[in-house]
Motif scaffolding. Structure first.
Motif, PDB file in Angstrom:
ATOM      1  N   GLU A 254      50.828  46.856  44.108  1.00 18.98           N
ATOM      2  CA  GLU A 254      49.750  47.660  43.522  1.00 18.98           C
ATOM      3  C   GLU A 254      49.746  47.429  42.011  1.00 18.98           C
ATOM      4  O   GLU A 254      49.916  48.345  41.202  1.00 18.98           O
ATOM      5  CB  GLU A 254      49.933  49.147  43.853  1.00 18.98           C
ATOM      6  N   ASP A 255      49.559  46.184  41.647  1.00 19.37           N
ATOM      7  CA  ASP A 255      49.616  45.786  40.243  1.00 19.37           C
ATOM      8  C   ASP A 255      48.691  44.594  40.040  1.00 19.37           C
ATOM      9  O   ASP A 255      48.828  43.566  40.725  1.00 19.37           O
ATOM     10  CB  ASP A 255      51.046  45.414  39.846  1.00 19.37           C
ATOM     11  N   PHE A 256      47.751  44.712  39.117  1.00 21.77           N
ATOM     12  CA  PHE A 256      46.732  43.691  38.943  1.00 21.77           C
ATOM     13  C   PHE A 256      47.327  42.339  38.572  1.00 21.77           C
ATOM     14  O   PHE A 256      46.994  41.314  39.180  1.00 21.77           O
ATOM     15  CB  PHE A 256      45.734  44.136  37.863  1.00 21.77           C
ATOM     16  N   GLU A 257      48.208  42.299  37.588  1.00 21.31           N
ATOM     17  CA  GLU A 257      48.772  41.029  37.133  1.00 21.31           C
ATOM     18  C   GLU A 257      49.627  40.374  38.212  1.00 21.31           C
ATOM     19  O   GLU A 257      49.637  39.152  38.356  1.00 21.31           O
ATOM     20  CB  GLU A 257      49.583  41.236  35.847  1.00 21.31           C
ATOM     21  N   ALA A 258      50.334  41.182  38.986  1.00 21.77           N
ATOM     22  CA  ALA A 258      51.140  40.634  40.080  1.00 21.77           C
ATOM     23  C   ALA A 258      50.245  40.024  41.146  1.00 21.77           C
ATOM     24  O   ALA A 258      50.550  38.961  41.709  1.00 21.77           O
ATOM     25  CB  ALA A 258      52.020  41.730  40.688  1.00 21.77           C
ATOM     26  N   LEU A 259      49.120  40.662  41.420  1.00 17.93           N
ATOM     27  CA  LEU A 259      48.183  40.123  42.406  1.00 17.93           C
ATOM     28  C   LEU A 259      47.569  38.815  41.931  1.00 17.93           C
ATOM     29  O   LEU A 259      47.491  37.843  42.681  1.00 17.93           O
ATOM     30  CB  LEU A 259      47.072  41.147  42.679  1.00 17.93           C
ATOM     31  N   VAL A 260      47.145  38.767  40.679  1.00 17.15           N
ATOM     32  CA  VAL A 260      46.523  37.558  40.138  1.00 17.15           C
ATOM     33  C   VAL A 260      47.487  36.374  40.178  1.00 17.15           C
ATOM     34  O   VAL A 260      47.066  35.215  40.308  1.00 17.15           O
ATOM     35  CB  VAL A 260      46.031  37.808  38.692  1.00 17.15           C
ATOM     36  N   ALA A 261      48.777  36.648  40.086  1.00 18.24           N
ATOM     37  CA  ALA A 261      49.778  35.577  40.090  1.00 18.24           C
ATOM     38  C   ALA A 261      50.010  34.985  41.479  1.00 18.24           C
ATOM     39  O   ALA A 261      50.631  33.921  41.605  1.00 18.24           O
ATOM     40  CB  ALA A 261      51.103  36.103  39.524  1.00 18.24           C
ATOM     41  N   LEU A 262      49.506  35.639  42.525  1.00 13.70           N
ATOM     42  CA  LEU A 262      49.695  35.133  43.887  1.00 13.70           C
ATOM     43  C   LEU A 262      48.780  33.941  44.144  1.00 13.70           C
ATOM     44  O   LEU A 262      47.668  33.881  43.620  1.00 13.70           O
ATOM     45  CB  LEU A 262      49.405  36.243  44.908  1.00 13.70           C
ATOM     46  N   PRO A 263      49.214  32.983  44.966  1.00 16.36           N
ATOM     47  CA  PRO A 263      48.379  31.814  45.286  1.00 16.36           C
ATOM     48  C   PRO A 263      47.048  32.222  45.905  1.00 16.36           C
ATOM     49  O   PRO A 263      46.998  33.067  46.803  1.00 16.36           O
ATOM     50  CB  PRO A 263      49.232  31.037  46.296  1.00 16.36           C
ATOM     51  N   GLY A 264      45.957  31.645  45.395  1.00 15.54           N
ATOM     52  CA  GLY A 264      44.644  31.910  45.949  1.00 15.54           C
ATOM     53  C   GLY A 264      44.017  33.221  45.535  1.00 15.54           C
ATOM     54  O   GLY A 264      42.937  33.573  46.018  1.00 15.54           O
ATOM     55  N   VAL A 265      44.670  33.953  44.636  1.00 16.12           N
ATOM     56  CA  VAL A 265      44.163  35.261  44.208  1.00 16.12           C
ATOM     57  C   VAL A 265      43.715  35.186  42.751  1.00 16.12           C
ATOM     58  O   VAL A 265      44.532  34.982  41.858  1.00 16.12           O
ATOM     59  CB  VAL A 265      45.231  36.366  44.369  1.00 16.12           C
ATOM     60  N   GLY A 266      42.424  35.356  42.522  1.00 14.38           N
ATOM     61  CA  GLY A 266      41.896  35.396  41.174  1.00 14.38           C
ATOM     62  C   GLY A 266      41.576  36.815  40.757  1.00 14.38           C
ATOM     63  O   GLY A 266      41.930  37.779  41.447  1.00 14.38           O
ATOM     64  N   ARG A 267      40.883  36.956  39.636  1.00 15.12           N
ATOM     65  CA  ARG A 267      40.563  38.287  39.111  1.00 15.12           C
ATOM     66  C   ARG A 267      39.683  39.077  40.079  1.00 15.12           C
ATOM     67  O   ARG A 267      39.876  40.272  40.269  1.00 15.12           O
ATOM     68  CB  ARG A 267      39.858  38.171  37.764  1.00 15.12           C
ATOM     69  N   LYS A 268      38.708  38.386  40.701  1.00 17.02           N
ATOM     70  CA  LYS A 268      37.816  39.098  41.614  1.00 17.02           C
ATOM     71  C   LYS A 268      38.586  39.640  42.813  1.00 17.02           C
ATOM     72  O   LYS A 268      38.457  40.813  43.169  1.00 17.02           O
ATOM     73  CB  LYS A 268      36.695  38.177  42.100  1.00 17.02           C
TER      74      LYS A 268
END
Length: 225
Positions: free
Chosen positions: A106-120
């Motif tokens: 539940e963290d925006f920056e951690a999610l963005v760092a995942l493969p295939g995950v951008g800001r949207k």
């Protein structure tokens, strides 16, 4: 566009659809994350068709890795960019296991760092799964925000920042859905159906079509003439 007009737009959209929901089908933050990753340059309908097959078989990082890339690829083959998405999902699942105990952070920056995950994608997950007041900007939101004058910008990131700044907090979680649905079903790219839009008098689009065009009648040729 002034703040009062933006507020009235939000109030009308809320009155028209008090409880907007994502059209992606999911039952957990992980399922939502996979569905949103698959939805890039694809329709929600095509993604739902795939996940109705996928999720009963594998709906955790471990189960998807056990399913394997080849089987996963066959399930999502009808979705655009299916090869790169398969590769990203496999890597994403491994990272969730290794770094987050198989849970979606539940963290925006951690999610963005995942493969295939951008800001949207990260914004959608934060908004829909965790109820954070982020406004994800896809092609529909980008178009509607610019066309109506609600928030103008040249990039999705610019639009997101402006929309989150202009949208009062009580409306911010739902605004993401209202603008997507408006763009998907009424404020369409090539032929906006302004005559059925609940905010057409507030919209600043200069080429509004307020009367439904009549369908052209095609003359049938009589055989032998």
């Amino acid at each position: 566009m002034n703040p009062q007009k933006r507020l009235e737009i939000l109030q009308r959209l809320q009155a028209d659809n008090p409880n907007p929901k994502s059209e992606l089908e999911y039952s957990s933050p992980f399922e939502l994350l996979i569905a949103v990753v698959l939805s890039a340059q694809a329709t929600d309908k095509s993604v739902n068709e795939a996940t109705r097959v996928l999720f009963p078989l594998a709906n955790t990082p471990e189960k998807i890795l056990e399913l394997g890339a080849d089987n996963f690829l066959e399930i999502v083959r009808h979705i655009g960019l299916f090869r790169s998405k398969t590769k990203n999902v496999m890597q994403l699942c491994q990272e969730l296991i290794d770094k987050y105990d198989s849970r979606v952070p539940e963290d925006f920056e951690a999610l963005v760092a995942l493969p295939g995950v951008g800001r949207k994608t990260a914004s959608v997950v934060m908004n829909v799964a965790f109820n954070h007041p982020l406004i994800a900007v896809d092609t529909h939101v980008f178009r509607v925000a610019n066309r109506t004058g609600y928030a103008k910008g040249k990039t999705p990131e610019e639009i997101q920042k402006k929309m989150e700044r202009y949208t009062p907090l009580p409306y911010r979680v739902d605004a993401h859905h209202w603008f997507i649905l408006l763009g998907r079903y009424i404020c369409k790219a090539r032929s906006p159906e302004c005559w059925k839009c609940c905010i057409n008098d507030l919209c600043e689009y200069k080429e509004k079509v307020l009367v439904k065009p009549e369908k052209k009648k095609v003359k049938k040729m009589i055989p032998g003439t």
